[in-house]
Design a protein around this motif. Sequence first.
Motif, short mmCIF file in Angstrom:
data_model
loop_
_atom_site.label_atom_id
_atom_site.label_comp_id
_atom_site.label_asym_id
_atom_site.label_seq_id
_atom_site.Cartn_x
_atom_site.Cartn_y
_atom_site.Cartn_z
N MET A 1 42.73 45.94 36.88
CA MET A 1 41.27 45.34 37.01
C MET A 1 40.18 46.35 37.53
O MET A 1 39.31 45.93 37.68
CB MET A 1 41.48 43.98 38.16
N TYR A 3 38.51 49.87 37.61
CA TYR A 3 38.02 50.97 36.66
C TYR A 3 37.83 52.15 37.45
O TYR A 3 36.89 52.30 38.38
CB TYR A 3 36.74 50.66 35.76
N TYR B 257 32.80 41.84 36.21
CA TYR B 257 34.37 41.63 36.40
C TYR B 257 34.97 40.37 36.31
O TYR B 257 35.99 39.93 35.74
CB TYR B 257 34.61 42.18 37.80
N ARG B 260 35.53 39.73 32.60
CA ARG B 260 36.95 40.35 32.29
C ARG B 260 38.04 39.42 32.71
O ARG B 260 38.80 39.24 31.83
CB ARG B 260 36.90 41.59 32.96
N ALA B 261 38.01 38.96 33.65
CA ALA B 261 39.10 38.14 34.27
C ALA B 261 38.98 37.00 33.38
O ALA B 261 40.44 36.24 33.02
CB ALA B 261 38.78 37.77 35.65
N LEU B 265 42.26 35.46 30.94
CA LEU B 265 43.04 34.08 31.08
C LEU B 265 42.90 33.40 29.58
O LEU B 265 43.88 32.86 29.45
CB LEU B 265 42.18 33.23 32.13
N TYR C 5 51.44 32.07 35.11
CA TYR C 5 50.21 31.47 34.85
C TYR C 5 50.05 29.93 34.23
O TYR C 5 50.94 29.94 33.12
CB TYR C 5 49.23 32.41 34.08
#
Lengths: 401, 401, 401, 401
Positions: A1, A3, B257, B260-261, B265, C5
């Motif tokens: 996560m 960069y 960010y 991105r997460a 998911l 998850y």
Amino acid sequence: MDYMYAPGKNHLFVPGPVQIPDQVIRAMNRNNEDYRSPAVPALTKTLLEDIKKIFKTTSGTPFLIPTTGTGAWESALTNTLSPGDRIISFLIGQFSLLWIDQQQRLNFNVDVVESDWGEGAKLDVLASKLAADTAHTIKAICIVHNETATGVTNNLSKVRKLLDEYRHPALFLVDGVSSICAIDFRMDEWGIDVALTGSQKALSLPTGMGIVCASPKALEASKTAKSVRVFFDWKDYIKFYNLGTFWPYTPSIQLLYGLRAALDLIFEEGLENVIERHRRLGKATRLAVEAWGLKNCTQKEEWFSDTVTAVIVPPHINSSEIVRRAWQRYNLSLGLGLNKVAGKVFRIGHLGHLNELQLLGCLAGVEMILKDVGYPVKLGSGVAAASAYLQNNIPMIPSRI
Amino acid sequence: MDYMYAPGKNHLFVPGPVQIPDQVIRAMNRNNEDYRSPAVPALTKTLLEDIKKIFKTTSGTPFLIPTTGTGAWESALTNTLSPGDRIISFLIGQFSLLWIDQQQRLNFNVDVVESDWGEGAKLDVLASKLAADTAHTIKAICIVHNETATGVTNNLSKVRKLLDEYRHPALFLVDGVSSICAIDFRMDEWGIDVALTGSQKALSLPTGMGIVCASPKALEASKTAKSVRVFFDWKDYIKFYNLGTFWPYTPSIQLLYGLRAALDLIFEEGLENVIERHRRLGKATRLAVEAWGLKNCTQKEEWFSDTVTAVIVPPHINSSEIVRRAWQRYNLSLGLGLNKVAGKVFRIGHLGHLNELQLLGCLAGVEMILKDVGYPVKLGSGVAAASAYLQNNIPMIPSRI
Amino acid sequence: MDYMYAPGKNHLFVPGPVQIPDQVIRAMNRNNEDYRSPAVPALTKTLLEDIKKIFKTTSGTPFLIPTTGTGAWESALTNTLSPGDRIISFLIGQFSLLWIDQQQRLNFNVDVVESDWGEGAKLDVLASKLAADTAHTIKAICIVHNETATGVTNNLSKVRKLLDEYRHPALFLVDGVSSICAIDFRMDEWGIDVALTGSQKALSLPTGMGIVCASPKALEASKTAKSVRVFFDWKDYIKFYNLGTFWPYTPSIQLLYGLRAALDLIFEEGLENVIERHRRLGKATRLAVEAWGLKNCTQKEEWFSDTVTAVIVPPHINSSEIVRRAWQRYNLSLGLGLNKVAGKVFRIGHLGHLNELQLLGCLAGVEMILKDVGYPVKLGSGVAAASAYLQNNIPMIPSRI
Amino acid sequence: MDYMYAPGKNHLFVPGPVQIPDQVIRAMNRNNEDYRSPAVPALTKTLLEDIKKIFKTTSGTPFLIPTTGTGAWESALTNTLSPGDRIISFLIGQFSLLWIDQQQRLNFNVDVVESDWGEGAKLDVLASKLAADTAHTIKAICIVHNETATGVTNNLSKVRKLLDEYRHPALFLVDGVSSICAIDFRMDEWGIDVALTGSQKALSLPTGMGIVCASPKALEASKTAKSVRVFFDWKDYIKFYNLGTFWPYTPSIQLLYGLRAALDLIFEEGLENVIERHRRLGKATRLAVEAWGLKNCTQKEEWFSDTVTAVIVPPHINSSEIVRRAWQRYNLSLGLGLNKVAGKVFRIGHLGHLNELQLLGCLAGVEMILKDVGYPVKLGSGVAAASAYLQNNIPMIPSRI
């Protein structure tokens, strides 16, 4: 996560986005909420009241817009002006340039008053233009309080004095993006009609909130301004202010709580102390630059900025290399030279929630980088000069005495 | 720091902003960064690539704009159309109404096709208008995929079929705010020219990012579109895309960010599984409503929405009282009825990062509230109906088998 | 970073560790601090004062130990007793069993009074033993207030009455791990000498803090107790209390701030309201179990626990399968049956920062699972029974009226 | 919620607890989980494997105990030794003193070998004792690898050599609290039997996890060791390791995820690079101290510590005043002088997730404080000396080249 990971903290010394206080990061670490519940208006009410203190206005109307500084500019212009309106705008660096570009694309008749980069706005030219404009064709004066590209702070109280002297009714629109909450700013006292800033600057929040404050005169102007606008239209906000629900469309819950925390910190420290801290940080930075034998891009002391210092590098050095190296070797983020001064200056941002030892760490880093790129700096010299000043001027921390 | 505290978790069942996954809250729990360092473009590149998968497009160009859905609407319209352009727009509820209001204020010539609230867009009227428009005066069709105020999902593939049938070149602009990433959506297959959503909806992020995707035809149109725009101008984005730095003005590092997460998911679960989960949640909700003896605001099954259900209450009950009580007694946030259906419907949002037991807790709450306000519901009946369906349809969690 | 998850929130209904309030997660979202600065003692002082309110003691001395409940047990025993001391200890389930195991390994002479699992402590046996012990060979009574394995709450005030009746000077040591702050607990009134809990139970914090409170009599006993101890020695704490620096070794800064936030929430809600909320949740759960036609492991109403319910499954069903399925299909975490009741019971924890709709979501989930494993439950029946009770008993949320 | 607020970041330079990386704070920003679900053992398994790499052992068995360093000491001793056992222990500063105090209170027969504070362990004395002990009455050698109070690092490989030379079977127990993961440490190569550290030191986590690693020989010893222990008993851990559920009592879920993130960062940087970074930071600090004209408490170069530097102040200055002032004026946290060196030294911790510019900021702060308290330091001199070294030795950041 992550960069491009590096050990230790990132030293963030670009002039925005700036370091976020841990307290604010914590306050924003939250789930969404229904913004139509009674809790969000209750919170918003406190924010709108308190943000006015930051602008030093009692009569202004603030708008917390989900946008950036660029959007805040557009909000200021389109709500108060009509296409074809003559406006005076000062070009003194990259950000004033971008604002002028926006003004032109929004179809205003922009009377550009240009200075050399590193100089402040030519207020004598403004004086002549105001004197000549007996017909009041000038509808607005647009000025960037602090030009972030060159580290130049303009004298707003003098602009007001000129307007008063010539009894000119032009609106007074101010970009306070890199000044408000860090450099002395007095909306009411200086008769500013629209002032604006962005959340990621001296308020030390994430990007995403454009904060615009309109005087009664600006609000009046908005009733007849013909520029097309919907998202940025103040009218929709005012409608929901009157309803007590405050939001014409969905705000970021996280930024609202973040702003609450940020304002609480500012009031805890004291707004005047915050401004004084920026004065110290600015002065210390300039003393370091001088000790390194380098020149400040800002030409005269009257324009020195307390939130950003643009440092001129010797001709044989490319300032972009300094910025690159800072990031690649020292985990230090500095500001690039932009446009006309690209390659010629690098910038040290010293605004927001920042203390003196953080700055000294940055200055120590800059010294090493200067040496890396071949500039014969005496290591420790800048830190010594800055420390000598700071050691005499840093106050005790009130909560700890 | 908490406004109107209540024990336990808030049950957030408004149709946006929705619950944020813990993983996304975590990813956003961070300091600012210099968005001009190489790390941010590297991250952005992955986001732009991956967001296209969510829109099901390979040829589209996405824009991640620091704004809300309202701003995304404005971006879609002003970049593709010129003042005076004739556009067809379907009025089927509060959000299509607001978009039409924006279209009118942006000076388009809006040909409004109105339906009763609870009905879908009148595509037969569209057919006649297209048939009649041999001169191609219609420049765009504007349609809300899922009307959040009434829980009505329109048939986009049928719109495309009509355009094809009449070989009509109008642009096809779609508000996918409460559908994209939750309801089947196929930008390329359905020949959509501009599609848009907001971060706080099915992507389950905070508010603050308007996501707009433009087809090559839309990009082409933007070159000649005469609507005035600066903040929302795609041109500036494309300029920075070409430079590889991606951002014409400061993005929210946290939202990048977070996105991105959120995408990680969605891909972990599988986009089709996400859509299937929404189908289950929608169906379960409708079964509960039926078991309570109440009517769905949506008139026909073909328009049933899988992300929001608007429930009609009996005439002697004020639906706002249901929403108020949910919040004041059960820490449950439901959606109000808006405008024409104010007081008549309440809304259950079932979109975003949500699972079945969360929904059942909400449905159990709604039952108690219905009883509170005097509606003779049989407690447990809605939960029973929903469970009977869910118990047969919930899949095993792949990572746990 | 995520192990196994699943979409949506995890429904955490084990009887500890329990759900952490968002406010507490936020408060703990922080960097380390120097625990020798004046700030940490200032914070600690408020914690030690306020934790006493939770134990309902004014004369007790609290210790916040970086350990778990197991360590808190050891702290209680080794500081007050000497090897070979005769103590009475009640075996009524897995956790009392583990404590007894610890007592034996610490070389006390443990007089075990055993009950069937599902029954409370045999206080009549205690009465006879006290009556017989005119020589006062019994040095301590050790009792688990709430046996988490079976959902049995013992009557502590009756223990005190017996001690008083027989004028017996034995120390009264209580494991309040799954009761304190959720079930009525009165250290001073009931003359308890050592009471203890763990942070991850009703206080709704992460694991890592064992909280032990010693009466003046217990402190006196610690001066002569010969059990070997260093890490758990109260003496070291008291030394640092007297110095005003509070910590003999490094505490978790995060847990201190978390505890501050947790206590603030409890006081905001009101301790009695917190206990009342647990009463509601316990009652609602038992009504659901009854509606399902299943039996509570707890044999009599007087022992019913308001923090955990152990549900007996029919002989042909393995309760472990229920727990497994809850996790694999519904993202629901239930408690396993332990030791003697392994496979025979599953447990629903209903303690900590939890509200009614969260519980109803869990109960709806249990119904589906029961059906999954072949038990002929009527879906919705438990939720209906629980709701019928809750709808009559949930109070309005004070901050929202 | 904030105790004794100050603007900007706190500069945390005590030798533990240390700064936590943002990535670790993020990873720990989470709710509780059921530690009996399959996810937690799956995570734990990776931790136990990877923690061995940090200790440089393949044959050791690690224990992650919910405790502090003091508890880890107790775990090491009580699992391997019996009351009355003769052990050799080196007293060289406050932390070895505290460990010896614990050893004595645990009833071992401690043969204390004392050095002046600032000197390393007297290994020549060890040699004579080993030589004399042909009966092998010495059961263990207890040594602190890095004495945090004086900044002295002992030579562990030499200890091993002596044991080998005299073919002595004594157990070799090492406190690696302020060394492991920062200073070269080789459990297997140096034949260490028990090594231990705490989470809040070089691993850069919050306090709360004592990490103990036992060699096969230590495990063997634990089978017959007669020290009373329950909470700290390795046997319980091993029982649950064999069951595959890993935890005899509740671990902190947050610390497990935090440790996962911390290890990931260490492996990303490379353990050898982490150690090298500490070497640089240590060296830079010592150069600054020298430039200030002050003396290092550590008497000889061979004992110089790369994680903490204790600086001797001139007799007329009270070092506590330096620490107080650092906190009250500069938001800088330094370590106090302890016990024998109270008032005489202050300590700069330079361990954990820390980079060079952070350290230089601290050093610049120390210079100003020295001036504040009347020491005639040349401002910038220490920074200059440190920078001169660092500028030649900092490597490029691999991910950014």
